[in-house]
Design a protein around this motif. Structure first.
Motif, PDB file in Angstrom:
ATOM      1  N   LEU A  83      35.011  47.400  33.520  1.00 55.45           N
ATOM      2  CA  LEU A  83      33.679  47.184  32.950  1.00 55.45           C
ATOM      3  C   LEU A  83      33.598  45.962  32.045  1.00 55.45           C
ATOM      4  O   LEU A  83      32.550  45.707  31.447  1.00 55.45           O
ATOM      5  N   SER A  84      34.685  45.215  31.945  1.00 55.47           N
ATOM      6  CA  SER A  84      34.687  43.969  31.159  1.00 55.47           C
ATOM      7  C   SER A  84      35.930  43.169  31.529  1.00 55.47           C
ATOM      8  O   SER A  84      36.880  43.699  32.120  1.00 55.47           O
ATOM      9  N   TYR A  85      35.909  41.896  31.150  1.00 59.58           N
ATOM     10  CA  TYR A  85      37.097  41.068  31.373  1.00 59.58           C
ATOM     11  C   TYR A  85      38.245  41.570  30.497  1.00 59.58           C
ATOM     12  O   TYR A  85      39.411  41.511  30.894  1.00 59.58           O
ATOM     13  N   ASN A  86      37.938  42.096  29.325  1.00 66.92           N
ATOM     14  CA  ASN A  86      38.989  42.657  28.475  1.00 66.92           C
ATOM     15  C   ASN A  86      39.692  43.822  29.161  1.00 66.92           C
ATOM     16  O   ASN A  86      40.910  43.983  29.044  1.00 66.92           O
ATOM     17  N   GLU A  87      38.917  44.648  29.872  1.00 67.48           N
ATOM     18  CA  GLU A  87      39.539  45.752  30.598  1.00 67.48           C
ATOM     19  C   GLU A  87      40.444  45.229  31.711  1.00 67.48           C
ATOM     20  O   GLU A  87      41.519  45.788  31.968  1.00 67.48           O
ATOM     21  N   VAL A  88      40.018  44.152  32.368  1.00 67.92           N
ATOM     22  CA  VAL A  88      40.872  43.511  33.374  1.00 67.92           C
ATOM     23  C   VAL A  88      42.201  43.111  32.737  1.00 67.92           C
ATOM     24  O   VAL A  88      43.289  43.369  33.278  1.00 67.92           O
ATOM     25  N   LEU A  89      42.137  42.481  31.574  1.00 68.18           N
ATOM     26  CA  LEU A  89      43.352  42.019  30.891  1.00 68.18           C
ATOM     27  C   LEU A  89      44.241  43.192  30.493  1.00 68.18           C
ATOM     28  O   LEU A  89      45.473  43.111  30.600  1.00 68.18           O
ATOM     29  N   GLU A  90      43.652  44.276  30.041  1.00 65.24           N
ATOM     30  CA  GLU A  90      44.441  45.450  29.650  1.00 65.24           C
ATOM     31  C   GLU A  90      45.148  46.064  30.859  1.00 65.24           C
ATOM     32  O   GLU A  90      46.308  46.476  30.772  1.00 65.24           O
ATOM     33  N   ARG A  91      44.433  46.129  31.979  1.00 61.38           N
ATOM     34  CA  ARG A  91      45.067  46.657  33.193  1.00 61.38           C
ATOM     35  C   ARG A  91      46.211  45.748  33.637  1.00 61.38           C
ATOM     36  O   ARG A  91      47.256  46.230  34.104  1.00 61.38           O
ATOM     37  N   LEU A  92      46.033  44.456  33.479  1.00 63.36           N
ATOM     38  CA  LEU A  92      47.101  43.508  33.818  1.00 63.36           C
ATOM     39  C   LEU A  92      48.327  43.729  32.935  1.00 63.36           C
ATOM     40  O   LEU A  92      49.464  43.755  33.420  1.00 63.36           O
ATOM     41  N   LYS A  93      48.115  43.867  31.648  1.00 60.46           N
ATOM     42  CA  LYS A  93      49.238  44.074  30.725  1.00 60.46           C
ATOM     43  C   LYS A  93      50.025  45.333  31.094  1.00 60.46           C
ATOM     44  O   LYS A  93      51.268  45.328  31.097  1.00 60.46           O
ATOM     45  N   THR A  94      49.297  46.399  31.408  1.00 65.35           N
ATOM     46  CA  THR A  94      49.966  47.652  31.786  1.00 65.35           C
ATOM     47  C   THR A  94      50.774  47.468  33.064  1.00 65.35           C
ATOM     48  O   THR A  94      51.927  47.928  33.165  1.00 65.35           O
ATOM     49  N   TYR A  95      50.193  46.788  34.047  1.00 59.51           N
ATOM     50  CA  TYR A  95      50.875  46.580  35.330  1.00 59.51           C
ATOM     51  C   TYR A  95      52.138  45.740  35.129  1.00 59.51           C
ATOM     52  O   TYR A  95      53.210  46.070  35.664  1.00 59.51           O
ATOM     53  N   VAL A  96      52.021  44.656  34.373  1.00 60.00           N
ATOM     54  CA  VAL A  96      53.182  43.787  34.139  1.00 60.00           C
ATOM     55  C   VAL A  96      54.291  44.549  33.422  1.00 60.00           C
ATOM     56  O   VAL A  96      55.476  44.401  33.745  1.00 60.00           O
ATOM     57  N   ALA A  97      53.921  45.400  32.478  1.00 57.40           N
ATOM     58  CA  ALA A  97      54.922  46.184  31.748  1.00 57.40           C
ATOM     59  C   ALA A  97      55.686  47.129  32.672  1.00 57.40           C
ATOM     60  O   ALA A  97      56.880  47.379  32.465  1.00 57.40           O
TER      61      ALA A  97
ATOM     62  N   ASN B 185      56.071  46.566  35.951  1.00 61.18           N
ATOM     63  CA  ASN B 185      56.639  45.809  37.077  1.00 61.18           C
ATOM     64  C   ASN B 185      57.251  44.514  36.549  1.00 61.18           C
ATOM     65  O   ASN B 185      56.799  43.401  36.878  1.00 61.18           O
ATOM     66  N   PRO B 186      58.293  44.618  35.745  1.00 61.62           N
ATOM     67  CA  PRO B 186      58.852  43.427  35.071  1.00 61.62           C
ATOM     68  C   PRO B 186      59.517  42.433  36.010  1.00 61.62           C
ATOM     69  O   PRO B 186      59.750  41.287  35.608  1.00 61.62           O
ATOM     70  N   ASP B 187      59.825  42.839  37.253  1.00 64.47           N
ATOM     71  CA  ASP B 187      60.527  41.936  38.163  1.00 64.47           C
ATOM     72  C   ASP B 187      59.591  41.147  39.077  1.00 64.47           C
ATOM     73  O   ASP B 187      60.060  40.336  39.885  1.00 64.47           O
ATOM     74  N   LYS B 188      58.301  41.353  38.967  1.00 72.17           N
ATOM     75  CA  LYS B 188      57.342  40.656  39.826  1.00 72.17           C
ATOM     76  C   LYS B 188      57.331  39.160  39.503  1.00 72.17           C
ATOM     77  O   LYS B 188      57.243  38.760  38.343  1.00 72.17           O
ATOM     78  N   LYS B 189      57.409  38.340  40.566  1.00 76.64           N
ATOM     79  CA  LYS B 189      57.375  36.884  40.393  1.00 76.64           C
ATOM     80  C   LYS B 189      55.943  36.347  40.391  1.00 76.64           C
ATOM     81  O   LYS B 189      55.674  35.278  39.852  1.00 76.64           O
ATOM     82  N   TRP B 190      55.045  37.053  41.057  1.00 81.64           N
ATOM     83  CA  TRP B 190      53.614  36.771  41.046  1.00 81.64           C
ATOM     84  C   TRP B 190      52.895  38.078  40.727  1.00 81.64           C
ATOM     85  O   TRP B 190      53.315  39.147  41.181  1.00 81.64           O
TER      86      TRP B 190
END
Length: 547
Positions: free
Chosen positions: A107-121, A123-128
């Motif tokens: 519902l916002s760009y901030n929510e997009v960023l939060e979902r990204l942070k969770t995913y990266v945390a 999946n630490p081995d992802k290159k992209w």
């Protein structure tokens, strides 16, 4: 005398056995309400199957008396329909999306960023980091996002996030660096968006997206099969037995040939070849391909982009922006390609959203089609049609291939984009049906959800999952339940030249069918989306069974 008596006894014994021995078959499904979706929309109670083909339909007791089946399934009064056929979908994209960051509904760009942070945390081995599903139309600030916030939180990890329609992406500076994209320039059929300094701001639209997408590592064969099978499991769980793969690369098609040859996939796939000069040359030379589960006999062209990203090509400017959108190729290029394909055995299917794109493709089709009904060329989406162009579907015998959930997803903002006059010719499924005589219905997954009952609900009720709006969105373009069921079975099969062997439950056709817990022909509108698939059968074999 004794010999004669024995002969008479043996004769009568043989006669008795021949009269009472039932024919051996593989399967009988009985005690059901079976919607055959034949020409008169008849219903029966039972289906008899042998070697993957329907050998007879009719009364339960009659078939049980006539046949000795290896497997007998009593469905206890449940409801059977031909296997659901999604006439426009993206199998590979769905498979890949299941491994990506899910941004749908943010519902916002901030929510997009939060979902990204969770995913990266996690999946630490992802290159992209690849994500999909953001939609700025759902945000309070409806402007496109830019790379600035991505750069702040992810300066060293390349990020590529596609919009819900897959016609725009936002990327960060690291992704631009990987693609050696440090300045903006003209891209035919695409846009590299720029900031106040004239430098790329991270937004790429349509053809410009490939400038970065081409640098994302691709799955190896074994990994590809794994994610396709996972996606297939989801499709089977909602009753899909056939799909149209709307635009595949030659590499993807060749992978499918290998997987199907190894019996590694079950769902039937009608694959459209993404049309390039190279793919047209190679597939025209090779000719059409058809196996039991995979068919390659059509090309997919892309006329324009999407309405949500203002890439749809309109006859007049957008109501909310000083642009008409754009074509992805020049009209002369479409003319050249379509003329070439008209002299082949291949079907032509073209993505067209805006009224200008639809007019150009309709007129170009009409220029070269000698027998439209025989060729069964299609327009994919047919989303916005100018009033004077509707009759061209009938005139040139062009199939409208539409996705009902697009109407109920776009209805919140579509009128803002195109205004109160043009909206009357948008998502006009009933009018298109009246012109051509049938509709091929699909979902466009993963742009929309893959559940065909969501499309069925949208087609007949013209409301979203919450029942909005009261009375339905442009309810005059709702279609009946019978028409909707035909659109996702026999009409979809017709649009792929498969109506003689698939799309209805009739003797001699492939034994593809689905068993549902409730009757979609009679259930209240508000229940349609929640009706569960109990069993999905392809070629007489159960590929999904709800536990």
């Amino acid at each position: 005398m004794k010999i004669t008596t024995n002969l008479i006894f043996l004769f009568f014994l043989s006669f008795f056995l021949s009269c009472t021995t039932n024919k051996q078959i593989d399967l009988i499904v009985y005690n059901a309400k079976v919607y055959t979706v034949d020409s008169v929309f008849s219903t029966v109670e039972a289906i008899a199957v042998n070697n993957g083909v329907i050998v007879e339909i009719g009364d339960s007791q009659d078939l049980l008396n006539k046949y000795d089946a290896k497997e007998k399934v009593d469905v206890n009064g449940k409801f059977i329909y031909p296997g659901f056929y999604d006439a426009h979908a993206h199998f590979f994209m769905l498979a890949e999306a299941m491994d990506e960051v899910d941004l749908v509904g943010s519902l916002s760009y901030n929510e997009v960023l939060e979902r990204l942070k969770t995913y990266v945390a996690h999946n630490p081995d992802k290159k992209w980091i690849v994500g999909n599903g953001w939609d700025q139309n759902l945000w309070e600030d409806k402007n496109f996002p830019t790379k600035d916030s991505l750069d702040k939180y992810f300066p060293d990890l390349p990020i590529y996030l596609t919009r819900i329609d897959y016609h725009a992406a936002v990327v960060n500076s690291k992704a631009l660096e990987k693609a050696h994209l440090d300045s903006a320039y003209f891209v035919e059929g695409g846009v590299i968006s720029v900031n106040a300094e004239g430098l790329p701001d991270g937004i790429l639209i349509d053809n410009a997206m490939q400038l970065v997408r081409n640098h994302i590592p691709k799955n190896q064969s074994s990994a590809l099969l794994k994610i396709l099978r996972r996606a297939q499991d989801s499709l089977l769980s909602v009753g899909l037995t056939s799909i149209v793969d709307a635009g595949l690369t030659p590499d993807q098609i060749e992978s499918l040939k290998i997987f199907y040859n190894e019996d590694s996939l079950a769902i039937r796939d009608y694959a459209m070849v993404s049309a390039t000069d190279e793919s047209i040359r190679d597939y025209l030379r090779a000719g059409t391909f058809e196996s039991d589960r995979l068919t390659v006999r059509s090309f997919k062209l892309m006329a324009d982009g999407a309405l949500g990203s203002r890439g749809a090509c309109l006859l007049h400017p957008y109501n909310d922006a000083p642009t008409n959108g754009f074509l992805l190729q020049d009209p002369e290029e479409f003319d050249r390609i379509i003329k070439r394909l008209a002299n082949s055995n291949f079907q032509v299917n073209t993505h067209a959203i805006g009224d200008s794109a639809n007019r150009i493709i309709l007129d170009t089709y009409g220029k070269y089609l000698k027998d439209g009904k025989k060729r069964r060329w299609r327009i994919e989406h047919a989303q916005i049609i100018a009033p004077s162009d509707f009759d061209k579907f009938k005139q040139f015998q062009i199939i409208p291939s539409v996705q009902p959930t697009h109407a109920t997803s776009d209805m919140y903002w579509a009128e803002d984009r195109i205004g109160s006059d043009r909206i009357k010719g948008a998502y006009a499924y009933k009018k298109l049906l009246d012109e051509y005589g049938l509709l091929a219905l699909g979902s466009d997954f993963p742009v929309e959800h893959y559940n065909p009952l969501y499309g069925f609900h949208a087609a007949v009720a013209r409301v979203d999952k919450n029942g909005f709006p009261d009375g339905g969105f442009q309810i005059e373009n709702a279609i009946t339940r019978e028409q909707a069921l035909r659109g996702m079975t026999i009409w979809a099969a017709y649009s792929c030249f498969q109506d003689k062997k698939r799309g209805s439950i009739e003797k001699g056709k492939d034994a593809d069918f689905v068993i549902l817990e409730e009757d979609i022909m009679k259930a209240p509108n508000e229940k349609l989306r929640d009706i569960k698939t109990l069993r999905t059968v392809i070629a007489g074999k159960t590929e999904f069974l709800r536990k």
